[in-house]
Write a protein that holds these residues in place. Structure first.
Motif, PDB file in Angstrom:
ATOM      1  N   GLY A 108      -9.310  -0.890   4.390  1.00 21.38           N
ATOM      2  CA  GLY A 108      -9.994  -0.422   5.355  1.00 21.38           C
ATOM      3  C   GLY A 108      -9.467  -0.366   6.809  1.00 21.38           C
ATOM      4  N   THR A 109      -8.452  -1.213   6.917  1.00 21.72           N
ATOM      5  CA  THR A 109      -7.668  -1.548   8.367  1.00 21.72           C
ATOM      6  C   THR A 109      -6.307  -1.434   8.128  1.00 21.72           C
ATOM      7  OG1 THR A 109      -8.150  -3.929   8.389  1.00 21.72           O
ATOM      8  CG2 THR A 109      -9.761  -2.661   9.236  1.00 21.72           C
ATOM      9  N   ALA A 110      -5.483  -1.144   9.056  1.00 22.75           N
ATOM     10  CA  ALA A 110      -4.103  -1.284   9.256  1.00 22.75           C
ATOM     11  C   ALA A 110      -3.690  -2.628   8.970  1.00 22.75           C
ATOM     12  CB  ALA A 110      -3.413  -0.614  10.279  1.00 22.75           C
ATOM     13  N   ALA A 111      -4.652  -3.598   9.761  1.00 20.26           N
ATOM     14  CA  ALA A 111      -4.135  -4.914   9.872  1.00 20.26           C
ATOM     15  C   ALA A 111      -4.249  -5.665   8.200  1.00 20.26           C
ATOM     16  CB  ALA A 111      -5.100  -5.799  10.455  1.00 20.26           C
ATOM     17  N   GLU A 112      -5.291  -5.337   7.432  1.00 20.58           N
ATOM     18  CA  GLU A 112      -5.456  -5.622   6.082  1.00 20.58           C
ATOM     19  C   GLU A 112      -4.041  -5.069   5.192  1.00 20.58           C
ATOM     20  OE1 GLU A 112      -9.964  -6.057   4.809  1.00 20.58           O
ATOM     21  OE2 GLU A 112      -9.194  -3.980   5.217  1.00 20.58           O
TER      22      GLU A 112
END
Length: 361
Positions: A108-112
């Motif tokens: 869901g996020t670039a960080a993940e």
């Protein structure tokens, strides 16, 4: 790993809904060097469907946890379950020592996505993302035209993935719950953004408009994304379920010529209808009537320009590349770092649409 001895790499497929049954299972089964070993689904009807196509030797598991208990019997995990499960299941698979393919969006996020990439790198394991539309017929054709310089310097890239579905179907893909990672921005947007970044490089800024048009819909169903690339190219990307008149799939304008292409790659429709790679008919080939046109100064609808033969689509090439990466150390066809860069754009687009601003990356 089993494949190192010359026997097929054994694949565990998590999920047998649309993505698992239409895309992943048939492509895995048709790839030399891979064998579909286990499907994770507790649905008896889906089990029967899979068994009917892939034989009585196919094994089933009720949950992904059942796979980790016998990780030594598998060589690759493919995650085709709902979006919100991608990160936890991929994390568990990597911790179990198994290479992983994840359907888009990886997270869901670039960080993940970058956390998953770091875990895979730490464990020395393949982590690849199923961006199958890099092997669409029109995209392969366009890459060839750009590589040969036939369009000159590309200035504007228009890409549309539009549908006319005035009634919502329901389900998690149309859920308004942010935890589900639904809506077209993250669904079809994952494809068009990935293609734009592959063609024209990193994004410098992003502007987006995102709407919920249909009565009863809870997630975005009509979204526009404008990317200014660091290369100077501008990409205008449209994803919609509410388009009563469909535009061209691609309109690409260069300093020398443009390329306009209507219609969708036939591979998804073929897979949905039960046709398989390696069958009697050539795979991924479309009729000449659907070829795009290359030219300048005229409309393709009035026979401007010349017909451009469409390169056959090649979804099977993705899993062939995965098998080569696992067996021979060949390059990962789609890395998690590439997927994270696309998620940077999707997150910026969501913020831009919400706040009405241009977001710099």
């Amino acid at each position: 790993m089993t494949g190192m001895t010359g026997t097929p790499l054994r694949v565990g497929l998590v999920g047998y809904g649309l993505a698992g049954s239409v895309f992943h299972a048939p492509l895995i089964a048709s790839t030399e060097g891979l064998t579909l070993d286990t499907v994770v689904t507790s649905n008896p009807e889906r089990q029967e469907q899979a068994r009917a196509e892939f034989g009585d030797g196919l094994r089933f598991a009720a949950t992904p946890d059942d796979l980790w208990a016998r990780a030594d019997e598998l060589d690759l995990i493919v995650i085709a379950s709902p979006n919100k499960t991608h990160v936890p299941i991929a994390t568990a698979a990597l911790k179990a020592g198994l290479p992983v393919v994840v359907d888009k969006p990886i997270a869901g996020t670039a960080a993940e996505a970058r956390e998953l990439a770091a875990l895979a790198d730490e464990r020395g394991l393949l982590l690849s993302v199923f961006q199958n539309r890099r092997w669409d017929n029109d995209f392969l054709t366009l890459r060839g035209l750009i590589a040969k310089g036939e369009l000159g310097d590309v200035q504007r890239f228009e890409s549309r993935f539009e549908r006319w579905r005035p009634q919502p179907k329901g389900g998690w893909r149309e859920s308004g719950d942010p935890a589900e990672i639904g809506g077209l921005l993250y669904d079809l947007g994952s494809h068009v953004v990935d293609q734009a970044l592959v063609l024209f490089g990193p994004a410098a800024s992003v502007y987006a408009e995102s709407d919920i048009r249909r009565p009863g819909a809870a997630a975005d169903d009509d979204t526009f994304i404008a990317i200014t690339h660091t290369s100077g190219v501008r990409s205008h990307l449209y994803v919609s379920a509410t388009t009563a008149q469909l535009g061209p799939r691609f309109r690409v304008l260069g300093s020398r010529a443009g390329y306009v292409k209507y219609g969708l790659d036939p591979q998804e429709a073929d897979l949905r209808e039960g046709r398989r790679p390696g069958g009697a008919s050539p795979w991924g080939v479309e009729p000449q009537s659907l070829w795009g046109r290359v030219g300048s100064g005229e409309s393709p609808l009035t026979d401007g320009g010349r017909p451009q033969p469409t390169v056959p689509g090649a979804y099977p090439a993705y899993y062939a590349a995965v098998a080569a990466a696992l067996r021979d150390g060949a390059p990962n066809p789609v890395t998690a770092h590439e997927a994270a860069a696309a998620l940077d754009v999707l997150e910026a687009a969501r913020r831009s649409a919400h706040e009405g601003v241009v977001v710099s990356l």
